[in-house]
Design an enzyme around this catalytic site. Sequence first.
Site, PDB file in Angstrom:
ATOM      1  N   LEU A  77       0.809  -1.227   0.000  1.00 45.49           N
ATOM      2  CA  LEU A  77       0.000   0.000   0.000  1.00 45.49           C
ATOM      3  C   LEU A  77       0.837   1.270   0.000  1.00 45.49           C
ATOM      4  CD1 LEU A  77      -2.765  -0.980   2.575  1.00 45.49           C
ATOM      5  CD2 LEU A  77      -2.930  -0.959   0.092  1.00 45.49           C
TER       6      LEU A  77
ATOM      7  N   GLY B  23       5.609   3.694   4.939  1.00 42.92           N
ATOM      8  CA  GLY B  23       5.286   4.417   6.153  1.00 42.92           C
ATOM      9  C   GLY B  23       6.498   5.001   6.823  1.00 42.92           C
TER      10      GLY B  23
ATOM     11  N   PHE C  12       8.273   3.670   9.147  1.00 42.14           N
ATOM     12  CA  PHE C  12       9.335   2.719   9.454  1.00 42.14           C
ATOM     13  C   PHE C  12       9.682   1.850   8.260  1.00 42.14           C
ATOM     14  CE2 PHE C  12       9.228   3.684  13.881  1.00 42.14           C
ATOM     15  CZ  PHE C  12       7.908   3.994  14.169  1.00 42.14           C
ATOM     16  N   GLY C  13       8.714   1.434   7.528  1.00 46.52           N
ATOM     17  CA  GLY C  13       8.955   0.555   6.394  1.00 46.52           C
ATOM     18  C   GLY C  13       7.713   0.464   5.537  1.00 46.52           C
ATOM     19  N   GLU C  14       7.588  -0.635   4.789  1.00 46.06           N
ATOM     20  CA  GLU C  14       6.466  -0.796   3.881  1.00 46.06           C
ATOM     21  C   GLU C  14       5.187  -1.133   4.651  1.00 46.06           C
ATOM     22  OE1 GLU C  14       8.474   0.385   0.801  1.00 46.06           O
ATOM     23  OE2 GLU C  14       6.405  -0.285   0.638  1.00 46.06           O
TER      24      GLU C  14
ATOM     25  N   ASP D 109      -1.822  16.257  18.658  1.00 50.78           N
ATOM     26  CA  ASP D 109      -1.830  16.516  17.216  1.00 50.78           C
ATOM     27  C   ASP D 109      -3.174  16.118  16.613  1.00 50.78           C
ATOM     28  OD1 ASP D 109       0.326  15.656  14.386  1.00 50.78           O
ATOM     29  OD2 ASP D 109      -0.938  17.392  14.804  1.00 50.78           O
TER      30      ASP D 109
END
Length: 1631
Positions: free
Chosen positions: A1137, A1140, A1142-1144, A1264
């Site tokens: 998708l 991100g 950190f990673g995929e 946030d």
Amino acid sequence: MGSVGLLGLLLLRLSVTASGSGAGTGSGTGSGTGTGTGQLVGSPATGPALQPREPLSYSRLQRKSLAVDFVVPSLFRVYARDLLLPPWSSSEPRAGWTEARGSLALDCAPLLRLLGPPPGVSWAEGASSPAPAQARTLTRVLKGGSVRKLRRAKQLVLELGEEAILEGCVGPSPEEVTAGLLQFNLSELFSWWIRHGEGRLRIRLMPEKKASAVGREGRLSAAIRASQPRLLFQILGTGHSSLESPTSLPSPPPDPFAWNLTWIMKDSFPFLSHRSRYGLECSFDFPCELEYSPPLHDLGNQSWSWRRVPSEEASQMDLLDGPETEHSKEMPRGSFLLLNTSANSKHTILSPWMRSSSEHCKLAVSVHRHLQPSGRYVAQLLPHNEPGREILLVPTPGKHGWTVLQGRIGRPENPFRVALEYISSGNRSLSAVDFFALKNCSEGTSPGSKMALQSSFTCWNGTVLQLGQACDFHQDCAQGEDEGQLCSQLPAGFYCNFENGFCGWSQGILTPHNPRWQVRTLKDARVQDHRGHALSLSTTDVPTSESATVTSATFPAPMKNSPCELRMSWLIHGVLRGNVSLVLVENKTGKEQSRMVWHVATNEGLSLWQWTVLPLLDVADRFWLQIVAWWGQGSRATVAFDNISISLDCYLTISGEEKMLQNTAPKSRNLFERNPNKDPRPWENTRETPVFDPTVHWLFTTCGASGPHGPTQAQCNNAYRNSNLSVVVGSEGPLKGIQTWKVPATDTYSISGYGAAGGKGGKNTMMRSHGVSVLGIFNLEKGDTLYILVGQQGEDACPSTNRLIQKVCIGENNVIEEEIRVNRSVHEWAGGGGGGGGATYVFKMKDGVPVPLIIAAGGGGRAYGAKTDTFHPERLENNSSVLGLNGNSGAAGGGGGWNDNTSLLWSGKSLLEGATGGHSCPQAMKKWGWETRGGFGGGGGGCSSGGGGGGYIGGNAASNNDPEMDGEDGVSFISPLGILYTPALKVMEGHGEVNIKHYLNCSHCEGDECHMDPESHKVICFCDHGTVLAEDGVSCIVSPTPEPHLPLSLVLSVVTSALVAALVLAFSGIMIVYRRKHQELQAMQMELQSPEYKLSKLRTSTIMTDYNPNYCFAGKTSSISDLKEVPRKNITLIRGLGHGAFGEVYEGQVSGVPSDPSPLQVAVKTLPEVCSEQDELDFLMEALIISKFNHQNIVRCIGVSLQALPRFILLELMAGGDLKSFLRETRPRPNQPSSLAMLDLLHVAQDIACGCQYLEENHFIHRDIAARNCLLTCPGPGRVAKIGDFGMARDIYRASYYRKGGCAMLPVKWMPPEAFMEGIFTSKTDTWSFGVLLWEIFSLGYMPYPSKSNQEVLEFVTSGGRMDPPKNCPGPVYRIMTQCWQHQPEDRPNFAIILERIEYCTQDPDVINTALPVEYGPLMEEEEKVPMRPQDPEGIPPLLVSPPQAKREEGPDPAAPPPLPSTSSGKAAKKPTAAELSGRVTRGPAVEGGHVNMAFSQSNPASELHKVQGSRNKPTSLWNPTYGSWFTEKPTKKNNPPATKGHHDRGNLGREGSCTVPPNVAAGRLPGASLLLEPSSLTASMKEVPLFRLRHFPCGNVNYGYQQQGLPFEGTTAPGSSQYEDALLKTPPGP
């Protein structure tokens, strides 16, 4: 004006003073522009009674001189009639709809001040300007005669008196002032003149002719001028606003065929009458037009102000060293001004407004110089609308007594005043002024005041544009009427886009083989940004050298002094070995004169359309334009022109002041004339005629002069008799001996300045100190005046005609050596050092102030016993802010500088003092007359040591008369306006020189050096030694040299042996490296495949949540064991998708999860194997935070998989994407209504408030809350909003993100003041952020605080500012926002109260029935780029996302409104519908600088999943250079399930801290809803990544940049680029 007129003016001023009233006209201008303390000289407080009547003849003369004349040229009528008023035609009745109106308006305030209040009426001084009202039209417009007679005479005389003023300004009721303007209705006269009249239109406004007291008409005339009379004309059509029409009446629809133009004619400088003086002389014996501050007092003893004192009275005063006799010798008894004060103050004498038409205009003031001065005089030049500047005052030689201060004024462009200030220093400061004059300010006839005719274009919505903005192919009106059908009706050639042919452009005689200009559409792929037809020429099919010319239609002569311009677009595509020129051909009487107005010579075009605006100056006759293209062999280019227009200002606008313009047109080298009977193609052979003769140069010398003084005019006339030079030599003042030269043509010139050498010493006669050379490149315009001072050599000490000195020179007399041996110094027998060399100055005058261009320093004089190894390095200055001071003087004189003063006779003078050389030291002249003077140009005089050289900064001389100390060289200078071509070098051995020649641009040559062949006139490039010029004429290649031939057998054997050896070595090296790398990779792989290795340090410790009390859940300790571990075998990855934090991130399925359907669609976040410890802590911290929450409005954590690599976090899959993108995509547009209603927005806000209430009750601060961090379950009805990003909370949880002084990037636009100022975070912080979120929701995704940077938001919020409500935002909703934005945290409501108020809004019919705002333009990226911080900003450079370009969605573009202006270079992409996007993954642009939100889909059935899994054996590998990873791409089939229609009701939200959703609402969520995209997303293919590839992914925040404190942001993704990112995994966002 004769003596009678002057006498009348004097009587007028006396009468004004005597009566105590006037028009307030300072300095006789009638505008009251003087200072508040201004007073006319010699205006007594009382005066004798005047005669009540004046002679009629005198009154008529005075009335004529005081009239205000408006003269409209006849050409204006002709051009307005031809261009704007088409003749009446029954077939085209619209031509008759045009109206012409006119009026003459005056301000009532000055007129009413003259009359005073009428009986029974009293108004304050500030009320003399009545409130604006509808202007009254006088019933009695004309005086005498009939309208028919006045029309025939084309002249109108308007007389204005008291009755007319009262009638026009006060009205019939004198108790109330009703009008702010007094107007004369001239519509009938102007309409007749513009349609049927002939000749010019003249309107004269003058005082009413009545016999009255002396000065009455003069005061009335001054009041008329002060009321700023202006003449207003208007040509308009039906539906346009009129000058006289009431604004309350409805207007008919505008006529697209009629103009709406307005002209205002008024004096360019209304404070100046036509009697503005060009000279002033005041001896204070009679009244003068001067003003004083403090005011003048003729009576009494006012010690603080100026006094006019007769000379006999001064002789009786007891004044310290005061003046006793008057300076003017021709008048034995006179008066002067006296100031006697003991205060530290400034007193001013101010001249009236003046003009100057001569460069020799100067100020002369006679003052009394005292033995012990206690003050100083400063003169200031005060031009109109320009900053003032100081005038350098040069006194006449003398110690004390009466002296004359003179200062140069020059020829300022605008009117000016001169202020003489006396700055006293206390202690009984005394000032006496006897004479104040402005001389030599007139040259020829003095023109009168100029009337300006300003024009404007009015759009249909009332916007007013300058007339030059109309018909320029740039739409300025909202509906485009300034570029509409009006412009197409102009004559041929005025407005040409070549859509209907050549527009009047034509070519000469054409042959079959000659190239020709064509009107066609450019089809080249590189120039597709231009659509439509253009005038183009192709050189591709013409292999030989050729030229082509196209000629425009003939245009009439522009109005004199009009701001005429030519606008055009042009393009050069390909390689053009030639040039393109635009020539203006003017039809002079009996001949045609041509000049180039635009020229471009290029080798390879930019293939981009370029917009050019060219001023057409000094065009006095009919003209036409020619585009001439010439090219040589090898040209393969396309030359195109389009959108050519002539500004309407050329014919309908007049600039008021006739500016003294030089040639300000673009550089024009070709100026020639041709006979109209000859061949009409004069440009065919221009390449054979040189643009300029490179051998021509201008060499300036000293004209045979030597010594300390410059040459005379006679010397230069004789020296330049047989040359091409013609100079004017100054004869007096600071310019004495300076040569002035006018630039012959506008071009780039190289100016070489050579300073003069210094004089030789008595004992060292072998070498002198050389003068410095400086060479610069300058752009000069035709008519520029250069002032050139050529430095002269300093005088040598030897030989000498004096016998005693000659003996010293030849060594027969050693008296100097004896004195040195005895006293170790020289005093009695001083002398023998050389004089300093003069500097060479080249400068210009700007507003009377010298501006240096090049200054070549002179060499220092050699000392009597100078050493031969002395070396002084060259010094060069290019900063004009550095003071140009004289050198320090000792026994010998220092060199003169640029602007300094000195009183030593042996010191060289600065340029502004005359630049004369210094004399020898007094002891040398007294003892034996040894004269070694400095050279002209500021050379210092010699003594035993050498004199300093002249320069921008003079060279220093020895302070102790050291006979071995040479004088220093001066400092050279080059202006920043030029380019230094060669460094400063000491080369001159004699007098200085100046060499000026045309600069040949050699930038195209490889060596940057070239010359022009005098025979062929071609530019030939130079090459370095050992190279020769290549065939292209630009490059340099090594010259081929013959080499000895070796035997073929030997060559073959050597080559074969070397090849075999190289192959063996290469193969061995490859094998060794491969084996070593293979062993290392195996060891690393075995180590990385062990899960315990990476988790060992994490299993031995737990993570405490007590770092930040705000994030504590009852103070409990959380560890990895608390997370729900899901076996890896139960997890199946379907497709990728995005990337991100950190990673995929992948879409997957998980089975075996209790209480959940199996398989369950999830989003899988991965952590790559090769990661830092900090990344692992961040990954686990986010899993711990999300796993703590259990609420329907917070994204749920399904579980984790940490026992195998790579590690996974399993999250709830959100198919609706992020809230911000959803709002932006669903904005209503004119052709695309939105599926949302106000109730939908309230439900979304209700969901987020429920989640915030849950966090608040659990004492968790999110920090946030923003639309980008909220996700939707589906985009259709039944959607549920959830809080889905805790990246910022994670970093604060770690207690390192908010460290002071770090590189943290905070969401400033969502933070309250106490958060970013004091670092205080409470639950009220989330309340403030929720208010900003509400603003985002109801603005449909716009960026908060539009167009404000973070710094501006900080200042705006801390100063109490708040955002306005979004468009169509209901009032109750905006009240919730404002309550959330209370400055004090305790004043903000909690989320329980917020939920209650939102619930009320959902039940309010007025709120839910409010329509959403409609977006009328293309969606534009208004988001700011948000740089983020890596963990180690000092060690890791910022990495920016650079995703691959996506493919454009196929299909026709939907109809859309015209595009709005945008600074983005990217183009908006087509926005697909929801049905088209179902079942496919898309990519959107990075709209938030690193926060690209994920989009998930749940529409894949099980069968599709098997197809995906079964196709992994045939992947298509694509390398992603951004992340260094491999992706496996596989085409997929689109599945578009129908969306479930219907809108489900929402249940009431609970008020006890938990929000529940009714079961029917939960069941109504669409599991197969389509995918939601970013606003400009593009279609992309599905991608699938095998698990084994995850080990090679980099980790960390690779897609975030960071910013060091105090540095600007770097750019992020390029426009139009796209990428994926998981909104759940983002690092803390920026604003």
